[in-house]
Design an enzyme around this catalytic site. Structure first.
Site, PDB file in Angstrom:
ATOM      1  CG  ASN A  11      68.703  51.794  41.210  1.00  0.00           C
ATOM      2  OD1 ASN A  11      68.854  52.992  40.990  1.00  0.00           O
ATOM      3  ND2 ASN A  11      69.003  50.862  40.315  1.00  0.00           N
ATOM      4  CD1 TRP A  12      63.997  55.418  44.511  1.00  0.00           C
ATOM      5  CD2 TRP A  12      64.235  57.630  44.845  1.00  0.00           C
ATOM      6  NE1 TRP A  12      63.382  55.740  45.694  1.00  0.00           N
ATOM      7  CE2 TRP A  12      63.514  57.084  45.921  1.00  0.00           C
ATOM      8  CE3 TRP A  12      64.513  59.005  44.829  1.00  0.00           C
ATOM      9  CZ2 TRP A  12      63.063  57.875  46.986  1.00  0.00           C
ATOM     10  CZ3 TRP A  12      64.067  59.775  45.887  1.00  0.00           C
ATOM     11  CH2 TRP A  12      63.344  59.209  46.945  1.00  0.00           C
ATOM     12  CE  LYS A  13      66.191  50.386  38.173  1.00  0.00           C
ATOM     13  NZ  LYS A  13      65.864  49.238  37.369  1.00  0.00           N
ATOM     14  CG  HIS A  96      71.864  48.861  37.837  1.00  0.00           C
ATOM     15  ND1 HIS A  96      71.162  48.705  36.666  1.00  0.00           N
ATOM     16  CD2 HIS A  96      71.021  48.536  38.841  1.00  0.00           C
ATOM     17  CE1 HIS A  96      69.928  48.311  36.969  1.00  0.00           C
ATOM     18  NE2 HIS A  96      69.816  48.207  38.277  1.00  0.00           N
ATOM     19  CD  GLU A  98      68.256  49.803  34.691  1.00  0.00           C
ATOM     20  OE1 GLU A  98      68.454  50.872  35.293  1.00  0.00           O
ATOM     21  OE2 GLU A  98      67.294  49.043  34.957  1.00  0.00           O
ATOM     22  CD  GLU A 168      69.864  44.742  40.874  1.00  0.00           C
ATOM     23  OE1 GLU A 168      68.923  45.105  41.579  1.00  0.00           O
ATOM     24  OE2 GLU A 168      70.402  45.477  40.017  1.00  0.00           O
ATOM     25  N   GLY A 174      62.789  44.948  36.417  1.00  0.00           N
ATOM     26  CA  GLY A 174      61.738  45.757  35.821  1.00  0.00           C
ATOM     27  C   GLY A 174      60.781  44.967  34.944  1.00  0.00           C
ATOM     28  CB  SER A 214      60.478  41.937  39.645  1.00  0.00           C
ATOM     29  OG  SER A 214      60.646  42.475  38.335  1.00  0.00           O
ATOM     30  N   GLY A 235      64.098  48.483  42.730  1.00  0.00           N
ATOM     31  CA  GLY A 235      63.892  49.553  41.757  1.00  0.00           C
ATOM     32  C   GLY A 235      62.459  50.049  41.809  1.00  0.00           C
ATOM     33  N   GLY A 236      61.640  49.549  40.885  1.00  0.00           N
ATOM     34  CA  GLY A 236      60.260  50.007  40.727  1.00  0.00           C
ATOM     35  C   GLY A 236      59.473  50.154  42.026  1.00  0.00           C
TER      36      GLY A 236
HETATM   37  P1  PGA Z   1      63.311  46.469  39.742  1.00  0.00           P
HETATM   38  O1  PGA Z   1      64.809  47.039  39.613  1.00  0.00           O
HETATM   39  O2  PGA Z   1      63.063  46.273  41.224  1.00  0.00           O
HETATM   40  O3  PGA Z   1      62.444  47.529  39.157  1.00  0.00           O
HETATM   41  O4  PGA Z   1      63.272  45.190  39.009  1.00  0.00           O
HETATM   42  C1  PGA Z   1      65.837  46.533  40.403  1.00  0.00           C
HETATM   43  C2  PGA Z   1      67.123  47.226  40.030  1.00  0.00           C
HETATM   44  O5  PGA Z   1      67.309  47.550  38.860  1.00  0.00           O
HETATM   45  O6  PGA Z   1      67.989  47.465  40.896  1.00  0.00           O
END
Ligand code: PGA
Length: 251
Positions: A11-13, A96, A98, A168, A174, A214, A235-236
């Site tokens: 997930n590149w956001k 998600h 967010e 999640e 993050g 994470s 994500g990250g």
């Molecule tokens: P993260 O994000 O790996 O940076 O914690 C995961 C996500 O939001 O899907």
């Protein structure tokens, strides 16, 4: 023995412009090792078409990060299922944390999005997970159960073939703080049991449940060793091509 799919999804956001996205794929395609896992990558909307073209001949699926619940309409700034489909996208992340937190996506809106996705034969990765305070109050199982019930339990058994769940925990996204393999396994098992209770064992055993929050090359192996963890939504660590490749290798 379960036959459910192993999946690593990126997930590149709101990261990576077109050049950065192209650079990633050039390196990724040259360096990716053989794997039994399905590899999914969700770039921003503006990079979807290029990413799709760049990966056309490889076992990499480009997916959306979001879509609107309406088929079409006067919704400035939004993207529909049909628009995604028209450029070859067959799967989308929904719910998600967010999106829930910053864009007001409620369980009700999300169940509409799920309905629209299914009506358009769009597969989904549906995200659920509790906040820190839910866990402190020991309310986390109830919360996750209600996200499942409100978001997905209107689906037919057959429609579950198009669903992947991503657990999640919001406190782990993050933040560098990961759920322990045992905490994650406990919740994944609970999710599967809840699905089995509403549907049956066959549906529950067939759904891939990814862990997200994470995930890094250093913790991936221990997470993937758990019986009910079928992969990760990253994500990250997916932004950095080498660490993403290492996570895939860990599976
Ligand atoms: P993260 O994000 O790996 O940076 O914690 C995961 C996500 O939001 O899907």
């Amino acid at each position: 023995m379960t036959t459910r799919k192993k999946i690593i999804a990126a997930n590149w956001k709101m990261y990576k412009d077109l050049t950065e996205s192209n650079d990633f794929f050039t390196f990724f395609i040259e360096n990716i090792q053989d794997t039994n896992a399905e590899i999914l990558i969700a770039p921003s909307f503006t990079n979807l078409w290029h990413a799709f073209e760049a990966t056309r001949d490889y076992p990499i699926e480009i997916i959306g990060q979001n879509m609107h619940e309406a088929e079409e309409g006067a919704y400035t700034g939004e993207v529909s299922a049909q628009m995604l489909k028209s450029i070859g996208i067959k799967r989308v992340i929904l719910g998600h944390s967010e999106r829930r937190e910053y864009f007001g996506e409620t369980n009700m809106i999300l169940s509409d999005k799920v309905r629209t996705a299914m009506a358009n034969e769009m597969k989904i990765i549906f995200c659920i997970g509790e906040k820190q305070e839910d866990r402190k109050d020991e309310n986390h199982f109830k919360l996750v159960e209600s996200q499942l019930r409100n978001g997905l339990f209107h689906l037919s058994e057959k429609q579950w073939e198009s669903v992947v769940i991503a657990y999640e925990p919001v406190w782990a996204i993050g933040t560098g703080e990961t759920a322990s393999p045992e905490q994650a396994q406990e919740m994944h098992q609970f999710i599967r049991k809840t699905i089995a209770g509403k549907y049956n064992n066959e549906v529950a055993d067939g759904v891939s449940i990814l862990y997200g929050g994470s995930v890094k090359p250093t913790n991936a192996k221990d997470l993937f060793a758990q019986a009910d963890i079928d992969g990760a939504l990253v994500g990250g660590a997916s932004l950095e091509v080498e660490s993403f490749i290492d996570i895939i290798s860990a599976l």
